[in-house]
Design an enzyme around this catalytic site. Structure first.
Site, PDB file in Angstrom:
ATOM      1  N   ASN A   1       0.830  -1.203   0.000  1.00  0.00           N
ATOM      2  CA  ASN A   1       0.000   0.000   0.000  1.00  0.00           C
ATOM      3  C   ASN A   1       0.865   1.254   0.000  1.00  0.00           C
ATOM      4  OD1 ASN A   1      -2.087  -1.824   0.232  1.00  0.00           O
ATOM      5  ND2 ASN A   1      -2.245  -1.603   2.440  1.00  0.00           N
ATOM      6  N   CYS A   2       0.337   2.295  -0.607  1.00  0.00           N
ATOM      7  CA  CYS A   2       1.020   3.593  -0.659  1.00  0.00           C
ATOM      8  C   CYS A   2       0.383   4.618   0.270  1.00  0.00           C
ATOM      9  CB  CYS A   2       1.008   4.131  -2.085  1.00  0.00           C
ATOM     10  SG  CYS A   2       1.697   3.026  -3.317  1.00  0.00           S
ATOM     11  N   ASP A   3      -0.593   4.204   1.094  1.00  0.00           N
ATOM     12  CA  ASP A   3      -1.337   5.166   1.912  1.00  0.00           C
ATOM     13  C   ASP A   3      -0.597   5.591   3.166  1.00  0.00           C
ATOM     14  OD1 ASP A   3      -1.571   2.836   3.468  1.00  0.00           O
ATOM     15  OD2 ASP A   3      -3.555   2.393   2.685  1.00  0.00           O
TER      16      ASP A   3
ATOM     17  N   HIS B   1       5.968  -0.489  -2.596  1.00  0.00           N
ATOM     18  CA  HIS B   1       5.447   0.342  -3.690  1.00  0.00           C
ATOM     19  C   HIS B   1       5.493   1.828  -3.348  1.00  0.00           C
ATOM     20  CE1 HIS B   1       3.005  -3.301  -5.366  1.00  0.00           C
ATOM     21  NE2 HIS B   1       4.295  -3.369  -5.633  1.00  0.00           N
TER      22      HIS B   1
ATOM     23  N   CYS C   1      15.267  12.921  -1.764  1.00  0.00           N
ATOM     24  CA  CYS C   1      16.332  13.551  -2.537  1.00  0.00           C
ATOM     25  C   CYS C   1      17.355  12.461  -2.851  1.00  0.00           C
ATOM     26  CB  CYS C   1      16.974  14.697  -1.762  1.00  0.00           C
ATOM     27  SG  CYS C   1      18.374  15.446  -2.625  1.00  0.00           S
TER      28      CYS C   1
ATOM     29  N   CYS D   1      15.441  20.137  -2.444  1.00  0.00           N
ATOM     30  CA  CYS D   1      16.027  19.660  -1.194  1.00  0.00           C
ATOM     31  C   CYS D   1      16.554  20.845  -0.397  1.00  0.00           C
ATOM     32  CB  CYS D   1      17.148  18.668  -1.491  1.00  0.00           C
ATOM     33  SG  CYS D   1      17.998  18.041  -0.030  1.00  0.00           S
TER      34      CYS D   1
ATOM     35  N   CYS E   1      20.837  20.206  -0.453  1.00  0.00           N
ATOM     36  CA  CYS E   1      21.650  20.313  -1.668  1.00  0.00           C
ATOM     37  C   CYS E   1      20.943  21.029  -2.802  1.00  0.00           C
ATOM     38  CB  CYS E   1      22.094  18.930  -2.131  1.00  0.00           C
ATOM     39  SG  CYS E   1      20.728  17.884  -2.682  1.00  0.00           S
TER      40      CYS E   1
ATOM     41  N   SER F   1      -4.466  -9.284   0.464  1.00  0.00           N
ATOM     42  CA  SER F   1      -3.667  -9.169  -0.760  1.00  0.00           C
ATOM     43  C   SER F   1      -4.001 -10.332  -1.684  1.00  0.00           C
ATOM     44  CB  SER F   1      -2.172  -9.173  -0.450  1.00  0.00           C
ATOM     45  OG  SER F   1      -1.411  -9.186  -1.638  1.00  0.00           O
TER      46      SER F   1
END
EC number: 2.3.1.286
Length: 525
Positions: free
Chosen positions: A171-173, A190, A198, A228, A231, A272
């Site tokens: 999951n990306c949550d 994921h 960065c 960033c 840098c 899943s």
């Protein structure tokens, strides 16, 4: 002339052969369509001619039946099936027993554990891809309103009980991290929609945000439009799209996932379909014999390609299953508290020049309530104020009452002093009060000096997790000095010195299709 005529004959033969192949194929397709139409009718409705066609085209009948069986199997796999309450209870007891016996538990999670947070899954009956295949609208979903579910908090309770060793999430949550699980025990393979990185900084620098950083990003285009702070390079999101290879150390953490998969003796898959995770053989200990692999338990409403390898498959919703399992384990699942959500403390807020780089809604920060001071605390405050003004010892009335209540002498021993007009007996009758006024302060010579206590790196992690080190992504200014390498420590101690140009072996990153894993297997063999 003879050469030209021979060429023309050769070309004509090729054309006729190609046309003949096309016609044969078209005839085959037409025959299959005719047979499929006949088989859809009942035997009573078929005519004698149709029955003769089926008898003469037995090969076509078999092919049509095989194709229909495959279609039925695919439809059956897409169906969501729930076990009966009695069967579900028995399976949850078996799963709880396996978790209690586990020495190293690894959990693989998918989109099914976040559906209770109003986040749609992908392959479910109302999933994103299912609705797109049906030509339906997927709708608008505000992920900023999502909060960790009961399953997320149950996994956090297992982590606090030192049962859970690692979580591999697709999951990306970012709800696993918000529930309280440290990032070193979490592999978001994921990516995380709240983390931008960065890549120019070595090691890579992570920024935890309060909003979705993927507004301007896409496949092979990961620039977020922000720079960033160290840098001045372009920041990128951490999302891994289909066809891409995730190689970020954080939040993907492939090294931690591979290490935990090797040590696991129980693997629990929650919500899943495993159609993506099955491509990673090192997560399933495929280099070991079947008898020596970890016990696999699956909780999902649909079919998965690992059902045949599982010790137990539970067809149920993740929240319901984990609620029953935690009750059998005797562990309490604490409710999600926004005041204890680490993202509100560790997130890096936008600077003045970055306000226009996003239009996404931010997570609403919790309001901190100040507790009113109690009466005893008011007395202590007055006492301290009186001490600063008069530079005299002060004892609060509450403490005097408690000390006199602890007086063990009989009550009649205090009567002579009460007859003298004293409100209470002399102080020598109360050993607890003697230290306040009677005993002088004596300095012990050569007293051992206590070592200074280590300063915690993060006040939030120290207060809520009791950790001297930060368990999440540190903000600007909170980062500690980089730890010294072994070479630098040996140089300071005067030991062996290794040249800086000596190549150091980098950690093995398996990547998308496990090429590093296969190379290692070839060497072993």
């Amino acid at each position: 002339m003879e050469e030209e005529t021979s060429k023309e004959k050769f070309l004509s033969r090729r054309r006729s052969a190609a046309l003949k192949a096309v016609t044969v194929k078209d005839e085959r397709v037409a025959t299959l369509k005719k047979v499929a139409a006949i088989l859809q009718k009942s035997e009573l409705d078929r005519t004698a001619e149709e029955t003769g066609i089926l008898a003469s085209c037995s090969d076509a009948v078999k092919e049509v039946n095989l194709r229909q069986e495959k279609r039925d199997k695919i439809k059956a796999r897409l169906e969501e099936i729930e076990d009966a309450p009695e069967i579900l209870e028995e399976k949850c007891m078996r799963l709880a027993a396996a978790i209690s016996r586990a020495t190293s538990l690894a959990v693989y999670t998918g989109a099914g554990i976040s559906t209770a947070a109003s986040i749609p899954d992908y392959r479910g009956t109302n999933g994103v891809w299912t609705r797109l295949q049906q030509g339906k609208d997927i709708g608008n979903h505000d992920l900023s309103q999502a909060e960790p579910t009961l399953t997320h908090m149950a996994l956090y309770a297992l982590y606090k009980a030192r049962v859970l060793k690692h979580v591999v999430s697709q999951n990306c949550d970012g709800l696993h991290l918000r529930s309280g699980i440290p990032r070193n025990l979490l592999s978001e393979v994921h990516g995380n929609m709240y983390v931008e990185v960065c890549r120019a900084c070595k090691p890579s620098r992570e920024y935890w945000r309060l909003f979705d950083v993927t507004e301007k990003t896409a496949r092979y285009q990961h620039g977020t439009g922000r720079l960033c702070h160290r840098c001045n390079s372009m920041l990128q999101d951490s999302i891994v799209h289909f066809g891409e290879r995730g190689n970020l150390p954080w939040p993907i953490n492939w090294n931690g996932a591979s290490r935990a998969a090797k040590q696991a003796d129980v693997i629990l898959c929650l919500g899943s379909s495993l159609k993506v995770l099955k491509k990673y053989p090192w997560l399933w200990q495929m280099d070991r014999p079947v008898q020596k692999r970890a016990s696999l338990y699956i909780v999902n409403l649909q079919w998965t390609p690992k059902d045949e390898n599982a010790v137990l498959k539970i067809n149920g919703k993740c929240d319901e299953v984990m609620k029953r399992v935690m009750s059998h384990l005797g562990l309490e699942v604490t409710q999600y508290n926004r005041l204890k959500d680490p993202i509100f403390f560790h997130a890096v807020k936008l600077q003045n020049g970055e306000q226009l780089t996003t239009t996404q809604p931010c997570l609403e920060e919790p309001a901190v309530k100040k507790e009113p001071l109690s009466q005893s605390s008011d007395e202590n405050v007055k006492c301290t104020m009186q001490q600063t003004d008069d530079n005299e010892d002060c004892v609060s009335p509450a403490s005097v009452t408690n000390m006199t209540a602890a007086y063990t002498a009989p009550f009649f021993a205090a009567l002579p002093f009460l007859s003298m007009g004293l409100p209470f007996p002399p102080i020598y009758m109360y050993p607890n009060l003697m230290s306040l006024s009677y005993y002088p302060i004596v300095q012990v010579p050569n007293a051992p000096v206590e070592a200074p206590k280590p300063k915690p790196a993060c006040s939030f992690c120290m207060e809520h997790e009791g950790s001297l080190t930060c368990l999440y992504y540190q903000r600007d200014g909170d980062a500690l000095e980089p730890a010294k390498t072994e070479n630098e420590q040996k140089q300071e101690e005067g030991g062996l010195v290794i040249r800086a140009d000596t190549p150091i072996a980098s950690p093995k990153n398996p990547g998308w299709f496990g090429k590093g894993y296969r190379k290692g297997m070839k060497r072993k063999r």
